[in-house]
Structures are given as structure tokens and as C-alpha cells.
Design a protein around this motif. Structure first.
Motif, PDB file in Angstrom:
ATOM      1  N   PRO A   1     -71.932  -1.020  98.977  1.00  0.00           N
ATOM      2  CA  PRO A   1     -71.761  -1.062 100.673  1.00  0.00           C
ATOM      3  C   PRO A   1     -70.676   0.018 100.948  1.00  0.00           C
ATOM      4  O   PRO A   1     -71.067   0.121 102.156  1.00  0.00           O
ATOM      5  N   ALA A   2     -69.717   0.207 100.082  1.00  0.00           N
ATOM      6  CA  ALA A   2     -68.677   1.029 100.688  1.00  0.00           C
ATOM      7  C   ALA A   2     -69.040   2.473 100.468  1.00  0.00           C
ATOM      8  O   ALA A   2     -68.328   3.138 101.163  1.00  0.00           O
TER       9      ALA A   2
ATOM     10  N   ASN B   1     -71.998   5.301 101.983  1.00  0.00           N
ATOM     11  CA  ASN B   1     -73.005   5.350 103.098  1.00  0.00           C
ATOM     12  C   ASN B   1     -74.595   5.435 102.570  1.00  0.00           C
ATOM     13  O   ASN B   1     -74.485   5.812 101.353  1.00  0.00           O
TER      14      ASN B   1
ATOM     15  N   LYS C   1     -65.425   9.275  95.976  1.00  0.00           N
ATOM     16  CA  LYS C   1     -65.114   7.986  96.580  1.00  0.00           C
ATOM     17  C   LYS C   1     -65.140   6.903  95.492  1.00  0.00           C
ATOM     18  O   LYS C   1     -64.137   6.017  95.584  1.00  0.00           O
TER      19      LYS C   1
ATOM     20  N   LEU D   1     -61.822   7.372  93.522  1.00  0.00           N
ATOM     21  CA  LEU D   1     -60.652   7.265  94.008  1.00  0.00           C
ATOM     22  C   LEU D   1     -60.326   5.970  95.076  1.00  0.00           C
ATOM     23  O   LEU D   1     -59.372   5.445  95.121  1.00  0.00           O
ATOM     24  N   ALA D   2     -61.429   5.357  95.410  1.00  0.00           N
ATOM     25  CA  ALA D   2     -61.487   4.239  96.118  1.00  0.00           C
ATOM     26  C   ALA D   2     -61.696   3.059  95.198  1.00  0.00           C
ATOM     27  O   ALA D   2     -61.299   1.868  95.671  1.00  0.00           O
ATOM     28  N   GLY D   3     -61.760   3.273  93.741  1.00  0.00           N
ATOM     29  CA  GLY D   3     -61.878   2.060  92.869  1.00  0.00           C
ATOM     30  C   GLY D   3     -62.820   1.295  92.963  1.00  0.00           C
ATOM     31  O   GLY D   3     -62.873   0.005  92.781  1.00  0.00           O
TER      32      GLY D   3
ATOM     33  N   PRO E   1     -65.714  -0.869  91.413  1.00  0.00           N
ATOM     34  CA  PRO E   1     -66.203  -1.221  90.187  1.00  0.00           C
ATOM     35  C   PRO E   1     -67.288  -0.989  89.535  1.00  0.00           C
ATOM     36  O   PRO E   1     -68.317  -1.278  90.468  1.00  0.00           O
TER      37      PRO E   1
ATOM     38  N   THR F   1     -62.130  10.039 103.904  1.00  0.00           N
ATOM     39  CA  THR F   1     -63.449   9.889 103.285  1.00  0.00           C
ATOM     40  C   THR F   1     -63.719   9.062 102.265  1.00  0.00           C
ATOM     41  O   THR F   1     -64.806   9.011 101.690  1.00  0.00           O
ATOM     42  N   THR F   2     -62.407   8.417 101.805  1.00  0.00           N
ATOM     43  CA  THR F   2     -62.466   7.373 100.611  1.00  0.00           C
ATOM     44  C   THR F   2     -62.287   6.180 101.211  1.00  0.00           C
ATOM     45  O   THR F   2     -62.188   4.997 100.603  1.00  0.00           O
ATOM     46  N   ALA F   3     -62.357   5.924 102.488  1.00  0.00           N
ATOM     47  CA  ALA F   3     -62.287   4.558 103.162  1.00  0.00           C
ATOM     48  C   ALA F   3     -63.454   3.812 103.299  1.00  0.00           C
ATOM     49  O   ALA F   3     -64.577   4.532 103.363  1.00  0.00           O
ATOM     50  N   SER F   4     -63.110   2.387 103.454  1.00  0.00           N
ATOM     51  CA  SER F   4     -64.209   1.485 103.540  1.00  0.00           C
ATOM     52  C   SER F   4     -63.538   0.743 104.852  1.00  0.00           C
ATOM     53  O   SER F   4     -62.568   0.283 104.843  1.00  0.00           O
TER      54      SER F   4
ATOM     55  N   VAL G   1     -69.730  -4.273 105.115  1.00  0.00           N
ATOM     56  CA  VAL G   1     -68.907  -3.207 104.723  1.00  0.00           C
ATOM     57  C   VAL G   1     -69.400  -1.780 104.860  1.00  0.00           C
ATOM     58  O   VAL G   1     -70.563  -1.734 104.669  1.00  0.00           O
ATOM     59  N   THR G   2     -68.735  -0.937 105.560  1.00  0.00           N
ATOM     60  CA  THR G   2     -69.330   0.467 105.752  1.00  0.00           C
ATOM     61  C   THR G   2     -68.571   1.723 105.207  1.00  0.00           C
ATOM     62  O   THR G   2     -67.306   1.245 105.060  1.00  0.00           O
ATOM     63  N   ASP G   3     -69.041   2.757 105.033  1.00  0.00           N
ATOM     64  CA  ASP G   3     -68.411   3.753 104.529  1.00  0.00           C
ATOM     65  C   ASP G   3     -67.576   4.361 105.625  1.00  0.00           C
ATOM     66  O   ASP G   3     -68.067   4.343 106.841  1.00  0.00           O
ATOM     67  N   GLY G   4     -66.233   4.953 105.451  1.00  0.00           N
ATOM     68  CA  GLY G   4     -65.631   5.540 106.268  1.00  0.00           C
ATOM     69  C   GLY G   4     -64.569   4.722 107.238  1.00  0.00           C
ATOM     70  O   GLY G   4     -64.681   3.342 106.903  1.00  0.00           O
TER      71      GLY G   4
ATOM     72  N   LEU H   1     -61.711  -2.416  94.038  1.00  0.00           N
ATOM     73  CA  LEU H   1     -62.095  -2.250  95.761  1.00  0.00           C
ATOM     74  C   LEU H   1     -62.638  -3.612  95.955  1.00  0.00           C
ATOM     75  O   LEU H   1     -62.439  -3.839  97.103  1.00  0.00           O
TER      76      LEU H   1
ATOM     77  N   LEU I   1     -61.732  -5.518  99.161  1.00  0.00           N
ATOM     78  CA  LEU I   1     -62.724  -5.779 100.396  1.00  0.00           C
ATOM     79  C   LEU I   1     -62.789  -7.416 100.671  1.00  0.00           C
ATOM     80  O   LEU I   1     -62.833  -7.851 101.828  1.00  0.00           O
TER      81      LEU I   1
ATOM     82  N   PRO J   1     -57.410   3.615  99.458  1.00  0.00           N
ATOM     83  CA  PRO J   1     -56.811   3.486  98.310  1.00  0.00           C
ATOM     84  C   PRO J   1     -55.484   4.502  98.623  1.00  0.00           C
ATOM     85  O   PRO J   1     -55.172   5.390  99.280  1.00  0.00           O
TER      86      PRO J   1
END
Lengths: 392, 113
Positions: free
Chosen positions: A99-100, A102, A143, A146-148, A150, B49-52, B63-66, B86, B90, B108
Motif C-alpha cells: 500500500p505504500a 501508488n 522507493k 529506500l523506504a525499506g 519489506p 517520492t519515498t514518503a508514505s 496507507v498511501t504513497d507520497g 517500513l 507504518l 526514511p
């Protein structure tokens, strides 16, 4: 990924495994479980890559001291079994649909990594520039790393939440194929086929999840009607006028078996209800003898699970068939008052049909004219124009 | 009193200056406030761009991207957590009250090795 910490590496390894399959299968015959074979070969390829990339210093130190050196055959591959392989496949699908990420990224990654389509094929499938699709995939992998995000299968309770996202992606691919927004091609068989294949894979990986079975049943039942959905001239044929003998009855039977299997598990959900509706249509010899009362009741339940105006619109059609045009129109008026679908061609088309059935021809013509101007595809526009010709 | 300094760049302006010089300036500033004892925690974040973003409404979490898009939302605090992946970040984000009254952006932290 869980084992290799790098989607690119895993993907490269899987591609190498595919190449090896192309070389080996014709010679040795296809293995019993090709997908499992690919993942296990892919994993050993990834291990090769890692070994080539950096020899572990502790291993070399151990060798120097004359101590035990784990051989290449045991350290990773000994723990392989079918269950683990299935787990890895599921983990890969879950990763692509995290879900993280899009929705666009989820769809692109799933088709690229799980279904194995090329970037070019996916770009064509979704009518975007190849460079833009490539960028989308790069961004998504970036993403993940970098965002990890899993790689792994979460415990039961969280798994069903995560499966919702996977099923949404699969259904999105199917829907784009089933009624494409593309101007020149209303049904995109290759997208429907990919979605069904993905649904099948998922139903093998999580066989006790009724919604997964429901989704596969739903797609099979809809897709089974494809041969009757367009006339020889490429104009849409509505359900009531379709040649039911052209439907793929073997596929319908498979869908019905799946929905029965799902219902026995007694955890209802939107896909099962939609599949049950589709099964009632598919099993009826004609529109007239369809069990509209039961379909009307199922839509009432479905609206609790999916409270969207599009579902309400479909419910209005069923209501119109079950209890007469006026009952259907009553529901349509609520939708018109809510205003959310007023630019959606099917709202006007449906309202027009119900008005025509109620004998209010002038109003029906006005509605269907509006529908034709809003229709997104040539096939739908031509269908609505033909309908206008019949009414005038 | 503690203050959080949230650094927001205009990407165009930031790209127009000499990167090495800018990094030097950052290092110098960090060193200065570290030596003066004024620094509690300081980290650079990866691009948005790596944010959630996590929101909890009526007990269910999305949970959404961005990064969060609602401009009326204001940064009201920050936590820095150290977790395995992550998913755990979350989960924690969903426990923070701001996920109910607004949203929590999970970014991150850059690691320099």
C-alpha cells in the motif's frame, strides 16, 4: 527482498532462470511445477550473483584457519521446499502491491515482476509512453529500496488486509481489459488473460481465502461471455441480446465451482457476491428467465460492501428488471440527485433504457443522446447511436 | 525549549546552487551546533517520492504513497524511530494520535556509510 535485499537482483535472477528454462525444458521436459522451478532456479542464480559480487570475508578467514567452510550446495539451497517457494511467490506479489506504493506503480510492478510482461508491453497496455512507464518502474523500485518496504508474508491477520490491495490490482488490470477506455479496442483480451493468470496464481498460493476464489470466479465468469459481447460489426451487444451459445461454457462451469468453494468457507465479501451475480446471469438460458429477484437481493448486499455510485447504478438496473422500470428509475433519481455520476455515460444510458421501458420515449431519447456524447469508446458510442435510431 | 527545524527546499532553487559547497555549509552548521550543545537530533531525509502517509479514520488505517497533500495540515512534531522495516514504521505511525486528527508522513532517514 527478504533473501537478497534487492528487487533488481531478484528480477535479474528470475530472468536468468527463464532463459535457463528456455534452454532446459525442451531438452528435459517441463517440470511438474514450472513456477516453483523458476523461483528456485532464480534463487540459486541470485546466490551465484552474490557470490560473484563479494566473497564473504568470514568464509575466507575460516578457510585460512583451516576451519569448516560451508559448501555452495548446503548453505541456502538445502532449505528449499515447495511451501517456501510458494511463500516467496506470494511475498513477491505482496511486495509489488504494497500500500505504500501508488496504484499505478503497483499495477506496473505486478505486471513486470509477477506476470513477466516487458516494460514496452505494459506501456502499450496502459497507453503511456515507454519512457514514462520505465520511469514509473524505476521510481517504484527506488522507493521499495529506500523506504525499506519489506519482502515477506505477514501473519494471518495482516495478510488479508494486504491481499485486498493485491486483489484490487488484479481486478484493475481485468477491468481495463474488460471495458477498455481505449478508443479503438473495447475488449483487451491480453489484459483479461493476464489478470486471470494472476488470479489463478493467487488462488493456488492462498487456497483458503474465499475472496481470492471469488475474484477468480468473477473474472472467469465475465470473461466467458466475451465472445458474445461484440457483434460482427464491432458494436456492443448487451447481455439480454447476446448469443448465449457463444459463451465459453467450460469456463462458466469452472467459475461456478470456484464460487461454490468460496461460499462454503463462510466469509463473504464483495468479489464473492459479484461472482454470485455473474453466475446467475451465466446460468440463465435468457434474460427473461434470469432470477432477477435474487440478483436484486444480492446487489442490496453488495452495496453494503461497496457503497459506491457505480454499484448503485448496477443495482438500479437489477431493480428495474426485478420490480419494473419505475422501481429502477426511483433509484436512478437518487443517484442523479447525488450528482457524482452525472458525467458518466452509463448513468444516462441506464436512465434512458428505463425511461424507454416505462414508455417515456422523448425523455429516453434525450438521455441516450447525452450518454452518446459522454461515451469514452467508439464501440459504446456506436452502440448508443444505434439504440437512438431504434427509439426515434 | 526544543525546536524542530523542518527543512524544506524549493527543488529548482536547490538544484541551481553548487552541491559540494552546500554540503560543506551543512556539515559546518551541524558541527557548530553539535559543539555548542544545541543539537538534539539532525538527519537528512530521502526525497518525498519515498514518503508514505498513514491515516486512521473510524478505526481503519489507510496507507498511501507520497507526502500528505492537505496543505492545511501543519507539522506538529516528529519522532525518529529505528525499526526493521517500513511495515513496523507504518504500524507505529498508525498508533500516533496525529494519524487520526491529521496524518503522519513516514520518511526514511538517509544513512551515510
Amino acid at each position: 527482498m527478504r533473501r537478497f535485499g534487492d528487487l533488481d537482483l531478484a528480477e535479474d535472477a528470475l530472468h536468468e532462470a527463464l532463459i535457463e528454462a528456455l534452454v532446459r525444458w525442451p531438452r528435459e521436459g517441463e517440470p511438474d511445477n514450472p513456477a516453483a522451478w523458476l523461483v528456485s532456479v532464480g534463487r540459486s542464480k541470485a546466490i551465484d550473483h552474490l557470490r560473484r559480487a563479494h566473497r564473504r570475508p568470514d568464509k575466507e578467514a575460516a578457510a585460512l584457519r583451516g576451519g569448516h567452510v560451508p559448501t555452495d550446495d548446503v548453505d541456502e539451497l538445502a532449505i528449499l521446499d515447495d511451501h517456501l517457494v510458494a511463500d516467496d511467490q506470494l511475498a513477491l506479489i505482496l511486495l509489488c502491491c504494497h500500500p505504500a506504493l501508488n496504484h499505478d506503480a503497483q499495477v506496473a510492478l505486478t505486471l513486470r515482476t509477477v506476470a513477466g510482461l516487458t516494460t514496452d508491453e505494459i506501456a502499450r497496455g496502459f497507453m503511456i509512453d515507454v519512457a514514462a512507464m520505465y520511469q514509473r518502474l524505476v521510481r517504484a523500485k527506488h522507493k521499495i529500496r529506500l523506504a525499506g518496504i519489506p519482502f515477506g508474508v505477514p501473519e494471518r491477520e495482516r495478510l488479508s488486509e494486504r491481499l485486498d490491495a493485491v486483489m484490487q490490482v488484479i481486478y484493475l488490470v481485468f477491468s481495463e481489459g474488460y471495458a477498455s477506455a481505449r478508443d479503438d479496442e473495447f475488449i483487451r483480451h491480453e489484459l483479461c488473460g493476464e489478470a486471470i493468470r494472476l488470479g489463478r496464481t493467487l488462488s493456488v498460493l492462498v487456497p483458503d481465502e474465499p475472496e481470492v476464489l471469488g475474484l477468480l470466479a468473477l473474472m472467469l465468469l465475465h470473461d466467458a461471455r466475451a465472445p458474445g459481447r461484440l457483434g460482427p460489426d464491432g458494436v456492443i451487444v448487451t447481455l439480454e441480446h447476446q448469443d448465449r451459445s457463444s459463451w465459453r461454457h467450460g469456463q462458466i462451469a469452472e467459475g461456478v465451482v470456484l464460487i461454490d468453494r468460496a461460499l462454503v468457507l463462510r466469509r463473504r465479501g464483495r468479489y464473492q457476491i459479484e461472482a454470485a451475480i455473474a453466475a446467475l446471469h451465466s446460468g440463465a438460458p435468457s434474460a427473461e428467465v434470469t432470477d432477477w429477484a435474487q440478483i436484486d437481493a444480492l446487489y442490496k448486499t453488495l452495496r453494503r460492501y461497496v457503497p459506491t455510485p457505480v454499484v448503485a447504478l448496477n443495482a438500479a438496473v437489477a431493480r428495474g428488471m426485478a420490480r419494473g422500470a419505475d422501481a429502477g428509475l426511483e433509484m436512478i433519481e437518487e443517484l442523479v440527485a447525488a450528482g457524482e455520476l452525472n458525467r458518466f455515460h452509463l448513468l444516462h444510458a441506464t436512465r434512458g433504457e428505463l425511461l424507454a421501458r416505462a414508455g417515456r420515449i422523448t425523455e429516453a431519447i434525450a438521455e441516450i443522446t447525452t450518454a452518446a456524447t459522454l461515451a469514452p469508446s467508439e464501440a459504446e458510442r456506436r452502440f448508443l447511436e444505434r439504440r437512438l435510431g431504434q427509439l426515434v | 525549549m526544543k525546536y524542530m527545524l523542518l527543512l524544506a527546499d524549493d527543488p529548482e532553487l536547490a538544484a541551481s546552487v553548487d552541491q559540494a559547497e552546500m554540503m560543506q555549509e551543512y556539515f559546518a552548521f551541524s558541527q557548530r551546533i553539535a559543539e555548542s550543545g544545541e543539537m538534539v537530533a539532525g538527519d537528512a531525509l530521502h526525497a518525498n517520492t519515498t514518503a508514505s502517509t498513514v491515516r486512521t479514520r473510524n478505526g481503519s488505517t489507510t496507507v498511501t504513497d507520497g507526502p500528505f497533500a492537505e496543505t492545511k495540515e501543519q507539522i506538529g512534531g516528529v519522532y525518529v524511530v529505528d525499526v526493521p522495516s517500513l511495515d513496523r514504521a507504518l504500524e507505529l505511525a498508525a498508533m500516533i494520535p496525529a494519524s487520526r486528527t491529521g496524518s503522519v508522513e513516514v520518511r526514511p532517514v538517509m544513512e551515510f556509510s
